[in-house]
Scaffold this motif. Sequence first.
Motif, PDB file in Angstrom:
ATOM      1  N   PHE A 105      35.959 -17.496 100.946  1.00 51.82           N
ATOM      2  CA  PHE A 105      35.595 -18.747 100.273  1.00 51.82           C
ATOM      3  C   PHE A 105      34.515 -19.449 101.080  1.00 51.82           C
ATOM      4  N   ILE A 106      33.409 -19.803 100.407  1.00 52.03           N
ATOM      5  CA  ILE A 106      32.285 -20.466 101.064  1.00 52.03           C
ATOM      6  C   ILE A 106      31.999 -21.752 100.299  1.00 52.03           C
ATOM      7  N   GLY A 107      32.354 -22.893 100.871  1.00 53.53           N
ATOM      8  CA  GLY A 107      32.158 -24.150 100.165  1.00 53.53           C
ATOM      9  C   GLY A 107      32.392 -25.356 101.053  1.00 53.53           C
ATOM     10  N   THR A 108      31.856 -26.492 100.637  1.00 54.28           N
ATOM     11  CA  THR A 108      31.985 -27.727 101.413  1.00 54.28           C
ATOM     12  C   THR A 108      32.429 -28.895 100.557  1.00 54.28           C
ATOM     13  N   GLY A 109      31.842 -29.068  99.381  1.00 55.66           N
ATOM     14  CA  GLY A 109      32.126 -30.225  98.535  1.00 55.66           C
ATOM     15  C   GLY A 109      33.541 -30.231  97.993  1.00 55.66           C
ATOM     16  N   ASP A 110      34.039 -31.441  97.706  1.00 55.64           N
ATOM     17  CA  ASP A 110      35.398 -31.596  97.175  1.00 55.64           C
ATOM     18  C   ASP A 110      35.567 -30.931  95.818  1.00 55.64           C
ATOM     19  N   ILE A 111      34.472 -30.698  95.103  1.00 59.83           N
ATOM     20  CA  ILE A 111      34.580 -30.070  93.788  1.00 59.83           C
ATOM     21  C   ILE A 111      35.176 -28.665  93.893  1.00 59.83           C
ATOM     22  N   ASP A 135      36.033  -8.411  99.620  1.00 57.46           N
ATOM     23  CA  ASP A 135      35.589  -7.760  98.393  1.00 57.46           C
ATOM     24  C   ASP A 135      34.658  -8.673  97.606  1.00 57.46           C
ATOM     25  N   VAL A 136      35.001  -9.961  97.572  1.00 57.14           N
ATOM     26  CA  VAL A 136      34.225 -10.938  96.814  1.00 57.14           C
ATOM     27  C   VAL A 136      34.078 -12.206  97.647  1.00 57.14           C
ATOM     28  N   ALA A 137      32.879 -12.791  97.616  1.00 50.92           N
ATOM     29  CA  ALA A 137      32.675 -14.126  98.173  1.00 50.92           C
ATOM     30  C   ALA A 137      32.594 -15.105  97.014  1.00 50.92           C
ATOM     31  N   VAL A 138      33.339 -16.201  97.101  1.00 53.26           N
ATOM     32  CA  VAL A 138      33.306 -17.262  96.096  1.00 53.26           C
ATOM     33  C   VAL A 138      32.622 -18.470  96.733  1.00 53.26           C
ATOM     34  N   VAL A 139      31.506 -18.868  96.147  1.00 50.96           N
ATOM     35  CA  VAL A 139      30.682 -19.934  96.718  1.00 50.96           C
ATOM     36  C   VAL A 139      30.675 -21.122  95.765  1.00 50.96           C
ATOM     37  N   VAL A 140      30.943 -22.312  96.298  1.00 54.41           N
ATOM     38  CA  VAL A 140      30.896 -23.525  95.480  1.00 54.41           C
ATOM     39  C   VAL A 140      30.496 -24.707  96.345  1.00 54.41           C
ATOM     40  N   ALA A 141      29.399 -25.359  95.964  1.00 56.15           N
ATOM     41  CA  ALA A 141      28.937 -26.588  96.640  1.00 56.15           C
ATOM     42  C   ALA A 141      28.923 -26.416  98.156  1.00 56.15           C
TER      43      ALA A 141
END
Length: 336
Positions: A29-35, A103-109
């Motif tokens: 999981f690659i993300g920073t924002g609260d969304i 296997d998968v990277a999930v990127v969000v904000a």
Amino acid sequence: MGDLRKAELHRFDSLRDALSSSLLMRILFIGTGDIGLPSLEWLLSTPKHEVVGVITQPDKPAGRKLVLTPPEVKVRALAAGLTVLQPPKIRHIVDELKAFNADVAVVVAYGQILPKSVLDVPRLACLNIHASLLPRHRGASPIQACIREGDAETGVTIMFMDEGLDTGDILIMDAMPILPMDTGGVLHDKLAVAAPASLERALDLIAAGNPPRTPQDNALSTHCGKLKREDGRLDWNKSAAELELLIRAYNPWPGTSCLITGEKPAVLKVHRATVIEGDACPQPGTIVSADPKSGLVVSCGGGLLKLEEVQGEGGKRLAAADLLRGNALEVGTVLA
């Protein structure tokens, strides 16, 4: 008893076959924002996949005292016992990313552009959760842009990431209507809550093999940049309808405001407004009504805007009628 035993064995075999046919994927999981928090929560709770690590931005000063504060994504990940990395530049930790064997990277904000060296790390795909119906509103502020531009709908797009800015092939798009009272903050929360369902379907397609890929039509694309506080300054030369959309879009960030002119100019923040019927004055920004009964009404480049909820400089957020009871704003005053 024999029939019951056979039924139990058949049930066990069916369950075993279902489990063996499902693909437990390793998710980075690659993300920073609260969304992204609801999506992270779903990934942590589902038995379908395993979150192997979280990448987020470094802690940053926050509040008036500038206390060094971690992203909520980091707080949740550490509570779940996950490894968290916070590189200033993600391109500098490619070897560490490979060690997760994702296997998968999930990127969000996330807040950084991912180079090809990072996009190539996961075995199957690098997916992005984007808060608009691409290719419309590529960029950093799609939620505010769709309200500001008067769009009838928005939604969640799950796309395969490439080196461009939100230009990758689309895997899934799920639309939702934009309601007349939706603000940037309200729509942010709606899209955050909707994203896990879209993500689940997307990962199911990846796990099944040969997921669909729909190229974006670049001719239909628009771009929305990162918002700054000065973007929320109200330009009364615009129409009342444009300003009402802007006020909703930029609530709560970056907020909208104007300047009350006079001997002691003061900032007036505008949190909510409605378009009303009537003829505008020749000079946009002129206060045409300023009493608790009829409200605070301002002339615009086209039409009239009634300010419903405001905040005086150094004061609290109030209904405009309550502000007028304690502050003398005169008809004819021009707001800058």
